[in-house]
Design an enzyme around this catalytic site. Structure first.
Site, mmCIF file in Angstrom:
data_model
loop_
_atom_site.group_PDB
_atom_site.id
_atom_site.type_symbol
_atom_site.label_atom_id
_atom_site.label_comp_id
_atom_site.label_asym_id
_atom_site.label_seq_id
_atom_site.Cartn_x
_atom_site.Cartn_y
_atom_site.Cartn_z
ATOM 1 C CD GLU A 41 -2.614 1.822 0.534
ATOM 2 O OE1 GLU A 41 -3.492 1.318 -0.093
ATOM 3 O OE2 GLU A 41 -2.401 3.330 -0.033
ATOM 4 N NE ARG A 115 -13.001 4.811 1.367
ATOM 5 C CZ ARG A 115 -11.681 5.023 1.915
ATOM 6 N NH1 ARG A 115 -11.584 6.150 2.798
ATOM 7 N NH2 ARG A 115 -10.961 4.622 0.763
ATOM 8 N NE ARG A 193 -18.908 11.144 -0.833
ATOM 9 C CZ ARG A 193 -19.325 10.043 -0.876
ATOM 10 N NH1 ARG A 193 -19.842 10.096 -2.118
ATOM 11 N NH2 ARG A 193 -20.065 9.332 0.004
ATOM 12 C CG ASP A 312 -13.794 2.009 -7.044
ATOM 13 O OD1 ASP A 312 -14.900 0.674 -7.165
ATOM 14 O OD2 ASP A 312 -13.730 3.261 -5.878
HETATM 15 C C1 FAD Z 1 -9.724 8.106 0.027
HETATM 16 C C2 FAD Z 1 -10.840 7.473 -0.591
HETATM 17 C C3 FAD Z 1 -11.794 7.668 -0.466
HETATM 18 C C4 FAD Z 1 -13.630 7.017 -0.533
HETATM 19 N N1 FAD Z 1 -14.429 7.902 0.253
HETATM 20 C C5 FAD Z 1 -15.729 7.389 -0.020
HETATM 21 C C6 FAD Z 1 -17.044 7.337 0.271
HETATM 22 O O1 FAD Z 1 -16.813 8.201 1.424
HETATM 23 N N2 FAD Z 1 -18.337 7.045 0.061
HETATM 24 C C7 FAD Z 1 -18.265 5.798 -0.448
HETATM 25 O O2 FAD Z 1 -19.180 4.529 -1.287
HETATM 26 N N3 FAD Z 1 -17.359 5.622 -1.753
HETATM 27 C C8 FAD Z 1 -16.325 6.300 -0.999
HETATM 28 N N4 FAD Z 1 -14.746 5.849 -1.970
HETATM 29 C C9 FAD Z 1 -15.076 4.541 -2.942
HETATM 30 C C10 FAD Z 1 -15.006 3.765 -2.520
HETATM 31 O O3 FAD Z 1 -13.791 2.826 -0.975
HETATM 32 C C11 FAD Z 1 -14.362 2.972 -3.015
HETATM 33 O O4 FAD Z 1 -15.311 2.891 -4.446
HETATM 34 C C12 FAD Z 1 -14.535 0.940 -2.771
HETATM 35 O O5 FAD Z 1 -14.260 0.893 -1.242
HETATM 36 C C13 FAD Z 1 -13.593 0.003 -3.520
HETATM 37 O O6 FAD Z 1 -12.256 0.636 -3.467
HETATM 38 P P1 FAD Z 1 -11.143 0.064 -3.495
HETATM 39 O O7 FAD Z 1 -9.883 -0.772 -2.654
HETATM 40 O O8 FAD Z 1 -11.264 -0.697 -4.942
HETATM 41 O O9 FAD Z 1 -10.282 1.761 -4.251
HETATM 42 P P2 FAD Z 1 -9.952 2.237 -3.043
HETATM 43 O O10 FAD Z 1 -10.699 2.903 -1.854
HETATM 44 O O11 FAD Z 1 -9.547 3.250 -4.072
HETATM 45 O O12 FAD Z 1 -8.546 1.981 -2.794
HETATM 46 C C14 FAD Z 1 -7.562 1.984 -3.576
HETATM 47 C C15 FAD Z 1 -6.108 2.231 -2.655
HETATM 48 O O13 FAD Z 1 -5.080 1.565 -3.609
HETATM 49 C C16 FAD Z 1 -3.922 2.379 -3.089
HETATM 50 N N5 FAD Z 1 -2.758 2.770 -4.307
HETATM 51 C C17 FAD Z 1 -3.247 3.181 -5.403
HETATM 52 N N6 FAD Z 1 -2.121 3.407 -6.203
HETATM 53 C C18 FAD Z 1 -0.931 2.671 -5.924
HETATM 54 C C19 FAD Z 1 0.080 2.427 -5.825
HETATM 55 N N7 FAD Z 1 0.618 2.659 -6.845
HETATM 56 N N8 FAD Z 1 0.829 1.437 -4.952
HETATM 57 C C20 FAD Z 1 0.323 1.307 -3.549
HETATM 58 N N9 FAD Z 1 -0.732 0.966 -3.611
HETATM 59 C C21 FAD Z 1 -1.439 2.489 -4.250
HETATM 60 C C22 FAD Z 1 -4.246 3.873 -2.355
HETATM 61 O O14 FAD Z 1 -3.717 4.125 -1.271
HETATM 62 C C23 FAD Z 1 -5.928 3.283 -2.050
HETATM 63 O O15 FAD Z 1 -5.294 2.490 -0.327
HETATM 64 C C24 FAD Z 1 -13.795 6.363 -1.629
HETATM 65 C C25 FAD Z 1 -12.387 6.304 -2.547
HETATM 66 C C26 FAD Z 1 -11.238 6.832 -1.738
HETATM 67 C C27 FAD Z 1 -9.859 6.283 -2.364
#
Ligand code: FAD
Length: 426
Positions: A41, A115, A193, A312
């Site tokens: 991460e 969240r 928001r 995502d």
């Molecule tokens: C800061 C933030 C706030 C959010 N708030 C909300 C909300 O309030 N309500 C809602 O419905 N959805 C929210 N979302 C979206 C929601 O969390 C996501 O749609 C869902 O949970 C799927 O998340 P994910 O793990 O696929 O992606 P993400 O939640 O975007 O997580 C991706 C992770 O990968 C890490 N990362 C990225 N690039 C790299 C790299 N090159 N090397 C290592 N690590 C990396 C990031 O730091 C992050 O921790 C938010 C997303 C984020 C990033």
């Protein structure tokens, strides 16, 4: 350290890039299924992940998976919103209908909460399981051959049997999967928001009922819908509204919003809606989040089937689907189960089966977000007054009454036959 139930070791090593909900859940599921996950991460501290965001929703198809992680669902239920309904209003203020979710209880738990708080519970569970979580690790590239995959992290190569790219909407893993760097597009929408303590409105005559207990309300109008809810018996309050946006796609959760800008969008709306916005405390949390859209990907996996995109990174969702977070959990559940069943000698088959099982379901789920948005933003109020349920969120059993793990175990054999048949034809 508690000894959690685990399947026998598969010997499969998995690098997971990103510790968002998708990555951390995939790691927990890999651990349950006997694989050896390592999370990389880029954030230096967990607070960098938890301090952003506000209300997030897990519908039964997502939240039921937390029940398999000892202690997690109980901890979440303590901080989650205690409502099983949504009160819907015409944008000028007329009450239209209460949509009840009570009958969905049989489908599994629903979790709506902050969240950061919900994330911290999952993160702690991953720590308790002894999962190797490495912070401050920025992945800059991905690679694979027939026998392994790897990443470049902080300038060094690192290898595993499988790499899971869970780095969110700006994923770098997409490039190796697609063979080109696709750019995010504007969805044409953005979301204001806000989240603040309920005491800011508890003496406001127009708003105090919203924090007298947990509540959940929505005002629906042309090109905009406004949702407000309270949690913890009204101690916490939040509102969000999705609106048409000019197409600037700066994807930042920290972009500050201004009350006066929000008010322009809700001019002429019910006085209560305007009062909610005006009551947002100065210095409180208000952000303007531009919704990024990406064309559906032709595939979620790399050419040699050693790298898989999840969450995502694979499929950004519109908030009106209420499925982004849940689908990201399902991804990890299915991928870990496919790897377990395929075994270390047939990793590529497991990864291909993962894609086959997930692809159609994810795209069908994504489409529900557009459907609800159109239903709300282009509402025909004469028809809705005759049939108020027409404005209800669509809640379908195929999507919500669904156990991704059970479905994967049941269909794996049949899916593998299809995958191997397709491979033989190449
Ligand atoms: C800061 C933030 C706030 C959010 N708030 C909300 C909300 O309030 N309500 C809602 O419905 N959805 C929210 N979302 C979206 C929601 O969390 C996501 O749609 C869902 O949970 C799927 O998340 P994910 O793990 O696929 O992606 P993400 O939640 O975007 O997580 C991706 C992770 O990968 C890490 N990362 C990225 N690039 C790299 C790299 N090159 N090397 C290592 N690590 C990396 C990031 O730091 C992050 O921790 C938010 C997303 C984020 C990033």
């Amino acid at each position: 350290m508690p000894d959690f139930p685990r399947r026998p070791s598969t010997g499969i090593t998995v690098i997971i890039v990103g510790a968002g909900f998708a990555g951390i859940s995939a790691a927990i599921e890999c651990d349950r299924k006997g694989h050896k996950p390592i999370i990389l991460e880029k954030a230096e501290t967990i607070e960098e992940i938890t301090r952003f965001g506000d209300i997030i929703s897990f519908d039964p198809n997502g939240a039921r998976n937390f029940e398999r992680w000892p202690g997690v669902i109980e901890a979440m239920q303590k901080v989650a919103r205690q409502t099983s309904w949504l009160d819907l209003y015409h944008w000028r203020g007329e009450f239209i209908t209460r949509q009840s979710f009570a009958e969905e209880k049989n489908w599994g738990p629903r979790i709506n909460g902050h969240r950061g708080e919900l994330y911290s519970i999952i993160y702690q569970h991953a720590v308790d399981r002894g999962i190797d979580i490495r912070l401050g690790q920025r992945v800059t590239d991905y690679f694979e051959d027939d026998s392994r995959a790897g990443v470049v992290v902080n300038g060094e190569d690192m290898f595993a049997d499988v790499v899971i790219a869970a780095e969110g909407v700006r994923s770098r893993g997409r490039k190796i999967v697609l063979g080109f760097d696709d750019k995010p597009k504007s969805s044409g929408y953005a979301v204001y928001r806000s989240w603040f303590p309920g005491h800011h409105i508890k003496n406001n005559p127009m708003l105090k009922h919203l924090v007298a207990q947990d509540t959940h309300s929505g005002w629906v109008g042309p090109d905009l819908h406004f949702l407000a809810s309270s949690l913890k018996g009204g101690q916490e309050f939040n509102w969000v509204f999705t609106h048409v946006d000019d197409g600037n796609i700066e994807e930042s959760w920290q972009f500050p919003g201004k009350v006066e800008d929000c008010l322009k969008y809700v001019e002429g709306w019910a006085p209560i809606v305007q009062e909610i916005v005006k009551s947002t405390p100065k210095g409180g949390r208000l952000i303007d989040h531009k919704l990024v859209f990406r064309d559906p990907l032709p595939t979620f996996i790399s050419p040699k089937a050693r790298i898989a995109l999840i969450g995502d990174a694979a499929h950004p969702f519109l908030p009106t689907s209420i499925q982004g977070a849940s689908q990201s959990i399902e991804d990890g559940v299915v991928l870990a189960a496919c790897l377990e069943q395929a075994g270390k000698s047939k990793i590529d088959v497991g990864v291909r089966a993962f894609e086959k099982i997930r692809y159609e379901r994810v795209h069908k789920a994504q489409a529900t977000g557009v459907k609800t948005r159109e239903k709300w933003h282009k509402a025909n109020w004469d028809k809705i007054r005759e049939d108020p349920e027409a404005i209800h969120l669509t809640r379908e059993a195929w999507l919500l009454d669904f156990d991704a793990e059970e479905d994967c175990y049941r269909r794996f054999g049949e899916v593998v036959r299809a995958v191997e048949g397709a491979k033989a034809k190449l």
